[in-house]
Design a protein around this motif. Structure first.
Motif, PDB file in Angstrom:
ATOM      1  N   PHE A 167       0.805  -1.135   0.046  1.00 48.35           N
ATOM      2  CA  PHE A 167       0.088  -0.013   0.061  1.00 48.35           C
ATOM      3  C   PHE A 167       0.896   1.246  -0.248  1.00 48.35           C
ATOM      4  CE2 PHE A 167      -2.080   3.229   2.930  1.00 48.35           C
ATOM      5  CZ  PHE A 167      -3.185   3.630   1.953  1.00 48.35           C
ATOM      6  N   GLU A 168       1.956   1.240   0.897  1.00 43.86           N
ATOM      7  CA  GLU A 168       2.728   2.233   1.034  1.00 43.86           C
ATOM      8  C   GLU A 168       3.698   2.436  -0.382  1.00 43.86           C
ATOM      9  OE1 GLU A 168       2.849   2.623   5.817  1.00 43.86           O
ATOM     10  OE2 GLU A 168       4.570   2.047   4.806  1.00 43.86           O
ATOM     11  N   ARG A 169       3.959   1.295  -1.156  1.00 42.85           N
ATOM     12  CA  ARG A 169       4.688   1.598  -2.449  1.00 42.85           C
ATOM     13  C   ARG A 169       3.813   2.304  -3.297  1.00 42.85           C
ATOM     14  NH1 ARG A 169       7.181  -3.540  -0.734  1.00 42.85           N
ATOM     15  NH2 ARG A 169       5.502  -4.605  -1.460  1.00 42.85           N
ATOM     16  N   ARG A 170       2.454   2.147  -3.269  1.00 39.73           N
ATOM     17  CA  ARG A 170       1.492   2.641  -4.181  1.00 39.73           C
ATOM     18  C   ARG A 170       1.309   4.163  -3.784  1.00 39.73           C
ATOM     19  NH1 ARG A 170      -3.332   0.515  -3.268  1.00 39.73           N
ATOM     20  NH2 ARG A 170      -2.928  -1.270  -1.816  1.00 39.73           N
ATOM     21  N   LEU A 171       1.320   4.502  -2.566  1.00 37.04           N
ATOM     22  CA  LEU A 171       1.299   5.850  -2.243  1.00 37.04           C
ATOM     23  C   LEU A 171       2.462   6.652  -2.866  1.00 37.04           C
ATOM     24  CD1 LEU A 171       0.148   6.028   1.434  1.00 37.04           C
ATOM     25  CD2 LEU A 171      -0.934   5.782  -0.503  1.00 37.04           C
ATOM     26  N   GLN A 172       3.807   6.190  -2.936  1.00 36.95           N
ATOM     27  CA  GLN A 172       5.070   6.606  -3.584  1.00 36.95           C
ATOM     28  C   GLN A 172       4.995   6.873  -4.985  1.00 36.95           C
ATOM     29  OE1 GLN A 172       8.485   4.632  -1.877  1.00 36.95           O
ATOM     30  NE2 GLN A 172       7.175   4.114   0.076  1.00 36.95           N
ATOM     31  N   SER A 175       3.149   9.792  -6.108  1.00 41.52           N
ATOM     32  CA  SER A 175       3.639  11.137  -5.273  1.00 41.52           C
ATOM     33  C   SER A 175       3.323  11.622  -4.102  1.00 41.52           C
ATOM     34  CB  SER A 175       3.816  12.271  -6.385  1.00 41.52           C
ATOM     35  OG  SER A 175       4.370  12.066  -7.708  1.00 41.52           O
ATOM     36  N   ILE A 176       2.487  10.872  -3.267  1.00 40.35           N
ATOM     37  CA  ILE A 176       2.332  11.033  -1.848  1.00 40.35           C
ATOM     38  C   ILE A 176       3.420  10.856  -0.946  1.00 40.35           C
ATOM     39  CG2 ILE A 176       0.770  10.552  -0.006  1.00 40.35           C
ATOM     40  CD1 ILE A 176      -1.162   9.692  -1.996  1.00 40.35           C
ATOM     41  N   HIS A 177       4.303  11.975  -0.674  1.00 39.55           N
ATOM     42  CA  HIS A 177       5.391  11.721   0.380  1.00 39.55           C
ATOM     43  C   HIS A 177       4.683  11.582   1.887  1.00 39.55           C
ATOM     44  CE1 HIS A 177       7.834  14.026  -2.811  1.00 39.55           C
ATOM     45  NE2 HIS A 177       6.667  14.344  -2.824  1.00 39.55           N
ATOM     46  N   LEU A 178       5.125  10.476   1.960  1.00 37.00           N
ATOM     47  CA  LEU A 178       4.612   9.615   3.346  1.00 37.00           C
ATOM     48  C   LEU A 178       5.550  10.224   4.413  1.00 37.00           C
ATOM     49  CD1 LEU A 178       2.573   7.686   4.802  1.00 37.00           C
ATOM     50  CD2 LEU A 178       3.884   5.912   3.864  1.00 37.00           C
ATOM     51  N   HIS A 179       4.668  10.273   5.480  1.00 35.41           N
ATOM     52  CA  HIS A 179       5.663  10.618   6.914  1.00 35.41           C
ATOM     53  C   HIS A 179       4.989   9.854   7.967  1.00 35.41           C
ATOM     54  CE1 HIS A 179       6.170  14.202   4.319  1.00 35.41           C
ATOM     55  NE2 HIS A 179       7.408  14.023   4.783  1.00 35.41           N
ATOM     56  N   LYS A 180       5.482   8.658   8.343  1.00 38.65           N
ATOM     57  CA  LYS A 180       5.047   7.846   9.421  1.00 38.65           C
ATOM     58  C   LYS A 180       5.926   8.136  10.652  1.00 38.65           C
ATOM     59  CE  LYS A 180       6.427   4.241   7.092  1.00 38.65           C
ATOM     60  NZ  LYS A 180       6.306   2.682   6.702  1.00 38.65           N
ATOM     61  N   VAL A 181       4.872   8.737  11.655  1.00 40.78           N
ATOM     62  CA  VAL A 181       5.581   9.456  12.898  1.00 40.78           C
ATOM     63  C   VAL A 181       4.986   8.550  13.923  1.00 40.78           C
ATOM     64  CG1 VAL A 181       5.490  11.314  14.497  1.00 40.78           C
ATOM     65  CG2 VAL A 181       5.805  11.912  12.132  1.00 40.78           C
ATOM     66  N   SER A 230       9.563  -2.304  12.868  1.00 40.95           N
ATOM     67  CA  SER A 230      10.757  -2.847  12.232  1.00 40.95           C
ATOM     68  C   SER A 230      10.283  -3.591  10.779  1.00 40.95           C
ATOM     69  CB  SER A 230      11.126  -3.903  13.233  1.00 40.95           C
ATOM     70  OG  SER A 230      11.653  -3.323  14.542  1.00 40.95           O
ATOM     71  N   ARG A 231       9.075  -3.855  10.703  1.00 42.25           N
ATOM     72  CA  ARG A 231       8.699  -4.705   9.616  1.00 42.25           C
ATOM     73  C   ARG A 231       8.277  -3.741   8.588  1.00 42.25           C
ATOM     74  NH1 ARG A 231       5.626 -10.296  10.928  1.00 42.25           N
ATOM     75  NH2 ARG A 231       5.749 -10.428   8.697  1.00 42.25           N
ATOM     76  N   THR A 232       7.893  -2.416   8.765  1.00 44.04           N
ATOM     77  CA  THR A 232       7.280  -1.500   7.571  1.00 44.04           C
ATOM     78  C   THR A 232       8.179  -0.134   7.542  1.00 44.04           C
ATOM     79  OG1 THR A 232       5.918  -0.329   9.233  1.00 44.04           O
ATOM     80  CG2 THR A 232       4.966  -2.315   8.284  1.00 44.04           C
ATOM     81  N   ALA A 233       9.362  -0.382   8.030  1.00 42.92           N
ATOM     82  CA  ALA A 233      10.354   0.889   7.877  1.00 42.92           C
ATOM     83  C   ALA A 233      11.240   0.366   6.741  1.00 42.92           C
ATOM     84  CB  ALA A 233      11.107   1.396   9.298  1.00 42.92           C
ATOM     85  N   SER A 234      11.220   1.285   5.860  1.00 40.78           N
ATOM     86  CA  SER A 234      12.399   0.982   4.645  1.00 40.78           C
ATOM     87  C   SER A 234      12.988   2.177   4.416  1.00 40.78           C
ATOM     88  CB  SER A 234      11.732   0.295   3.387  1.00 40.78           C
ATOM     89  OG  SER A 234      10.626   1.305   2.914  1.00 40.78           O
ATOM     90  N   GLU A 235      14.001   2.039   3.370  1.00 42.99           N
ATOM     91  CA  GLU A 235      14.568   3.458   2.870  1.00 42.99           C
ATOM     92  C   GLU A 235      13.582   4.386   2.191  1.00 42.99           C
ATOM     93  OE1 GLU A 235      17.651   4.648   3.017  1.00 42.99           O
ATOM     94  OE2 GLU A 235      18.721   2.936   3.871  1.00 42.99           O
ATOM     95  N   SER A 236      12.574   4.020   1.386  1.00 44.48           N
ATOM     96  CA  SER A 236      11.842   4.634   0.874  1.00 44.48           C
ATOM     97  C   SER A 236      10.504   5.241   1.666  1.00 44.48           C
ATOM     98  CB  SER A 236      11.091   4.055  -0.439  1.00 44.48           C
ATOM     99  OG  SER A 236      10.603   2.706  -0.188  1.00 44.48           O
ATOM    100  N   ALA A 237      10.150   4.353   2.585  1.00 44.95           N
ATOM    101  CA  ALA A 237       9.014   4.490   3.573  1.00 44.95           C
ATOM    102  C   ALA A 237       9.609   4.555   5.066  1.00 44.95           C
ATOM    103  CB  ALA A 237       7.816   3.798   3.329  1.00 44.95           C
TER     104      ALA A 237
END
Length: 287
Positions: A167-172, A175-181, A230-237
């Motif tokens: 889902f988050e790859r599709r956001l990128q 061009s939706i810049h995702l900030h998971k805080v 840990s399971r959803t934090a990546s370089e792109s998100a």
């Protein structure tokens, strides 16, 4: 302010495994020396940032309105009760023009929402081009609350992490810049804030008896956050773990993060779709 904003963003960023017990909730030792060191200087910095942030947002909104930009931002706010999500919305998002901000607070799913995939209701709230979206809680509740409260099976929850990544790859791609805080508050600070809500009449409305029930599961929630991050934090998100025991520090961190992203997008004013000189003459003729 020299390299401070970039250094701050880098320090908050989490890619891969995380141990929240090693992440500061107050006065982190990595805090940049040239960053604000107290509430007063942080307020001054926030005021200084507001003009630039507001102008960049207006350019983003205008560019999308004229179909020259497709970028948007999405701020996902997660954290334990009292961690300061509402304060972020009021004080940080207050830097921006409301017409370019879309806020949604995810509550207990309705019967209609439960009849669909867990991401269905989230998809419906994604920001349009040029808009800064804010999620007060999000799709991550379906792997946090569900894990701690055992509302879904372990197999079902484990299957949701790769769905979230997709889902988050599709956001990128959109061009939706995702900030998971994640607003990282300590157990002691949470106690103080809940106690204040009980002692002040003007804060009773913020308190719910279930807050204590969730507090009894504080450690379980910390572990659930560690797994989810840990399971959803990546370089792109990546995730951004924000020290939240001091409200001024948490708000400053999120403001710097959003401004950093807007600077990276570098939106420009849209080009006029008309002859400016000719329109000036026409206007002058109406004097």
């Amino acid at each position: 302010m020299s390299d401070y904003p970039q250094n701050l963003v880098d320090a908050l960023r989490v890619v891969g495994e995380v141990d929240l017990s090693t992440r500061a909730t107050k006065q982190p030792d990595w805090w940049p020396k040239d960053a604000p060191q107290d509430k007063t200087t942080a307020a001054q910095r926030m005021a200084q940032m507001a003009d630039e942030a507001g102008e960049l947002q207006e350019k983003l909104f205008a560019g999308a309105l004229h179909e020259e930009l497709t970028d948007s931002l999405l701020l996902v706010l997660q954290g334990m009760d009292t961690s300061g999500k509402g304060g972020i919305v009021r004080h940080v998002m207050g830097m921006f023009d409301p017409q370019g901000v879309q806020h949604h607070a995810f509550k207990t799913p309705t019967a209609d929402e439960l009849a669909h995939d867990f991401l269905w209701r989230v998809e419906k709230q994604l920001p349009a081009h040029g808009v800064i979206g804010v999620f007060d809680r999000s799709h991550y509740e379906d792997v946090l609350i569900h894990k701690v409260q055992k509302l879904s099976s372990a197999q079902e929850i484990n299957g949701r992490y790769p769905q979230i990544l997709d889902f988050e790859r599709r956001l990128q791609a959109r061009s939706i810049h995702l900030h998971k805080v994640m607003l990282h508050i300590s157990r002691d600070e949470q106690y103080e804030r809940l106690r204040e809500r009980l002692e002040r009449v003007d804060k009773h409305w913020k308190y719910a008896p279930s807050d204590v029930d969730d507090r009894l599961l504080f450690d379980e929630y910390q572990r659930a956050y560690e797994v989810a991050i840990s399971r959803t934090a990546s370089e792109s998100a990546p995730w951004y773990v924000i020290p939240a025991d001091q409200k001024w520090r948490a708000r400053l961190c999120v403001a710097e993060l959003l401004l950093h992203t807007l600077r990276g997008i570098d939106p420009q004013w849209p080009k006029a779709g008309f002859d400016v000189a000719a329109e000036r003459k026409r206007l002058d003729a109406t004097k």
